[in-house]
Design a protein around this motif. Structure first.
Motif, PDB file in Angstrom:
ATOM      1  N   ARG A   4       0.861  -1.190   0.000  1.00  0.00           N
ATOM      2  CA  ARG A   4       0.000   0.000   0.000  1.00  0.00           C
ATOM      3  C   ARG A   4       0.891   1.232   0.000  1.00  0.00           C
ATOM      4  NH1 ARG A   4      -1.704  -2.578   4.378  1.00  0.00           N
ATOM      5  NH2 ARG A   4      -0.842  -0.964   5.724  1.00  0.00           N
ATOM      6  N   GLY A   5       0.513   2.207  -0.818  1.00  0.00           N
ATOM      7  CA  GLY A   5       1.339   3.411  -0.848  1.00  0.00           C
ATOM      8  C   GLY A   5       0.576   4.594  -1.375  1.00  0.00           C
ATOM      9  N   LEU A   6       1.330   5.551  -1.881  1.00  0.00           N
ATOM     10  CA  LEU A   6       0.765   6.731  -2.522  1.00  0.00           C
ATOM     11  C   LEU A   6       1.306   6.780  -3.941  1.00  0.00           C
ATOM     12  CD1 LEU A   6       1.301   9.615   0.072  1.00  0.00           C
ATOM     13  CD2 LEU A   6      -0.863   8.448  -0.470  1.00  0.00           C
ATOM     14  N   ALA A   7       0.440   7.119  -4.894  1.00  0.00           N
ATOM     15  CA  ALA A   7       0.897   7.233  -6.279  1.00  0.00           C
ATOM     16  C   ALA A   7       0.298   8.458  -6.934  1.00  0.00           C
ATOM     17  CB  ALA A   7       0.498   5.983  -7.075  1.00  0.00           C
ATOM     18  N   ALA A   8       1.049   8.985  -7.909  1.00  0.00           N
ATOM     19  CA  ALA A   8       0.514   9.994  -8.827  1.00  0.00           C
ATOM     20  C   ALA A   8       0.202   9.274 -10.136  1.00  0.00           C
ATOM     21  CB  ALA A   8       1.540  11.093  -9.056  1.00  0.00           C
ATOM     22  N   SER A  14      -2.652  14.689  -7.993  1.00  0.00           N
ATOM     23  CA  SER A  14      -2.042  14.673  -6.666  1.00  0.00           C
ATOM     24  C   SER A  14      -1.692  13.228  -6.296  1.00  0.00           C
ATOM     25  CB  SER A  14      -3.005  15.284  -5.657  1.00  0.00           C
ATOM     26  OG  SER A  14      -4.226  14.599  -5.720  1.00  0.00           O
ATOM     27  N   LEU A  15      -1.018  13.076  -5.178  1.00  0.00           N
ATOM     28  CA  LEU A  15      -0.710  11.738  -4.669  1.00  0.00           C
ATOM     29  C   LEU A  15      -1.950  11.181  -4.000  1.00  0.00           C
ATOM     30  CD1 LEU A  15       2.688  12.727  -3.032  1.00  0.00           C
ATOM     31  CD2 LEU A  15       2.435  11.299  -5.080  1.00  0.00           C
ATOM     32  N   GLU A  16      -2.331   9.968  -4.387  1.00  0.00           N
ATOM     33  CA  GLU A  16      -3.520   9.334  -3.820  1.00  0.00           C
ATOM     34  C   GLU A  16      -3.172   7.905  -3.389  1.00  0.00           C
ATOM     35  OE1 GLU A  16      -6.160  11.006  -3.271  1.00  0.00           O
ATOM     36  OE2 GLU A  16      -5.751  12.760  -4.551  1.00  0.00           O
ATOM     37  N   PRO A  17      -3.952   7.327  -2.441  1.00  0.00           N
ATOM     38  CA  PRO A  17      -3.693   5.939  -2.015  1.00  0.00           C
ATOM     39  C   PRO A  17      -3.689   4.983  -3.203  1.00  0.00           C
ATOM     40  CG  PRO A  17      -5.219   6.988  -0.515  1.00  0.00           C
ATOM     41  CD  PRO A  17      -5.017   7.957  -1.652  1.00  0.00           C
ATOM     42  N   PHE A  18      -2.803   4.003  -3.160  1.00  0.00           N
ATOM     43  CA  PHE A  18      -2.571   3.120  -4.307  1.00  0.00           C
ATOM     44  C   PHE A  18      -2.158   1.750  -3.767  1.00  0.00           C
ATOM     45  CE2 PHE A  18       0.599   1.794  -7.709  1.00  0.00           C
ATOM     46  CZ  PHE A  18      -0.322   1.641  -8.738  1.00  0.00           C
ATOM     47  N   GLU A  19      -2.793   0.696  -4.275  1.00  0.00           N
ATOM     48  CA  GLU A  19      -2.415  -0.665  -3.875  1.00  0.00           C
ATOM     49  C   GLU A  19      -1.769  -1.362  -5.052  1.00  0.00           C
ATOM     50  OE1 GLU A  19      -5.468  -2.765  -1.838  1.00  0.00           O
ATOM     51  OE2 GLU A  19      -5.581  -1.225  -0.292  1.00  0.00           O
ATOM     52  N   PHE A  20      -0.733  -2.106  -4.803  1.00  0.00           N
ATOM     53  CA  PHE A  20       0.006  -2.759  -5.887  1.00  0.00           C
ATOM     54  C   PHE A  20       0.734  -3.976  -5.336  1.00  0.00           C
ATOM     55  CE2 PHE A  20       4.215  -1.028  -4.674  1.00  0.00           C
ATOM     56  CZ  PHE A  20       3.833   0.002  -3.828  1.00  0.00           C
ATOM     57  N   GLU A  21       1.384  -4.711  -6.254  1.00  0.00           N
ATOM     58  CA  GLU A  21       2.117  -5.928  -5.870  1.00  0.00           C
ATOM     59  C   GLU A  21       3.610  -5.682  -6.006  1.00  0.00           C
ATOM     60  OE1 GLU A  21       1.143  -9.211  -5.180  1.00  0.00           O
ATOM     61  OE2 GLU A  21      -0.985  -8.650  -5.062  1.00  0.00           O
TER      62      GLU A  21
END
Ligand code: NAP
Ligand code: ZN
Ligand code: ZN
Length: 346
Positions: A4-8, A14-21
């Protein structure tokens, strides 16, 4: 591994919450929980495409401090529970002349950036440190001394090494008159390292309210740069000037302050070219140089130096949902002196 992080998503979002592998551990990989991730001005330049086209979605962050949670079958450098740091790159070709010298930051085939980069397979996007965890090849991670606070350590992985490396390369020591231009995340580390190496340190800043902080960090002198006449009066006064300013600057005015054989090192990367008159270089055999972060071995050397001298970054710890505000405040030179995001807040 879920992350889980922040991505543009683009240069204007803007930077928003982002889920990835993140990838499963390879034999030489380590996994870590991120304790803190610093906000470097380079993150802002890249999110906003101030250096040219970027790769999106972008999870920025290349000042990473955390704790090892798992190791691959071939890893002997780290064990679970170790405090670990990751900086600006996570791989390189390992075979070119620069890599063989331990100068992976100058890899002739291009190193793999911690974010805004493709992995060496040429297709997987590298996601950076604004996230709760990370997977990295152990060869590109370093040990963090036990006596240092992890929040203050995170910025050392970029801001710290980026000032330590040129100070060492140009041999700053007792008697060297060092100028640090810009008292931001990079600049304040420059003050601390130059003082620890015994140099006489002058801070050049366009922010009058930073004077007392600069002196408290150990600077010997503070020069407010708002009036160009001030710099003229200081002609031929410094041996080594490190320019960390993230914006355009009259570089010739700073070159003119170098004494015979002095060097001005460009570290800030505003994205637009500087204009330099030849006369100011010839007049005192001056050099205009550049320097980019440091190699893995030197990052470890820098952290060990910090352990011995008890040096960390001055930080403002924030939660993930404050990151966009932190970007605005960084651009406005309004941070004391580095924002770090609490890894538990993603
Ligand atoms: P930062 O924390 O924002 O600090 C930059 C400082 O520059 C500010 O605190 C301010 O200092 C000064 N400044 C900003 N705008 C200015 C303006 N308009 N006029 C005059 N001075 C201004 O940024 P940072 O994270 O330290 O990064 C600085 C630069 O280095 C960025 O361009 C970044 O991309 C680059 N960088 C390079 C490397 C490398 O390997 N060479 C590594 C990391 C970062 P005062 O308030 O004291 O004037
Ligand atoms: Zn950086
Ligand atoms: Zn290489």
């Amino acid at each position: 591994m879920k992350s889980r992080g922040l991505a543009a998503q683009s240069s204007t979002s803007s930077l928003e919450p982002f889920e990835f592998e993140r990838r499963e551990l390879r034999p030489n990989d380590v996994a870590l929980d991120i304790a803190y991730a610093g906000i470097c001005h380079s993150d802002i330049h890249q999110v906003r495409e101030e250096w040219g086209p970027s790769i999106f979605p972008m999870v920025p962050g290349h000042e990473i401090a955390g704790t090892v949670t798992a190791i691959g079958s071939a890893v002997s450098k780290f064990k679970v529970g170790d405090r670990i740091g990751i900086g600006v790159f996570i791989d390189s070709c390992r075979t070119c002349a620069s890599c063989k010298k331990g100068l992976e930051q100058y890899c002739e085939n291009g190193n793999t950036g911690t974010y805004n980069s493709l992995e060496r397979d040429g297709k997987t996007i590298a996601f950076g440190g604004y996230s709760n965890n990370f997977v990295v090849d152990a060869d590109f991670a370093v040990h963090i001394p036990n006596n240092l606070d992890l929040a203050g350590v995170a910025p050392l992985l970029c801001a710290g090494i980026t000032l330590y490396s040129p100070l060492k390369h140009w041999n700053a020591k007792s008697g060297t008159r060092v100028g640090i231009v810009g008292l931001g995340g990079l600049g304040h580390m420059g003050v601390k390292f130059a003082k620890a190496l015994g140099a006489e340190v002058t801070v050049f800043s366009h922010s009058s309210q930073k004077e007392s902080d600069a002196l408290a960090m150990g600077a010997d002198h503070f020069i407010l740069t708002r009036d160009p006449a001030t710099l003229k009066d200081l002609s031929r006064s410094y041996d080594l000037i490190l320019n960390t300013v993230s914006a355009e600057l009259d570089i010739s005015a700073y070159l003119n302050m170098l004494s015979l054989d002095g060097t001005l090192v460009v570290i800030g990367l505003p994205g637009k070219p500087y204009s330099v008159g030849a006369g100011v270089l010839l007049g005192a055999r001056r050099s205009l140089a550049g320097s980019q972060v440091g190699g893995v071995a030197e990052i470890q050397e820098m952290l060990d130096f910090c352990g011995v001298h008890n040096i960390v970054s001055d930080v403002e710890v924030i939660q993930a949902d404050y990151a966009n505000t932190a970007y605005e405040r960084t651009v406005a030179s309004d941070v004391k002196y580095r924002f770090v995001i609490d890894g538990a807040s993603f």
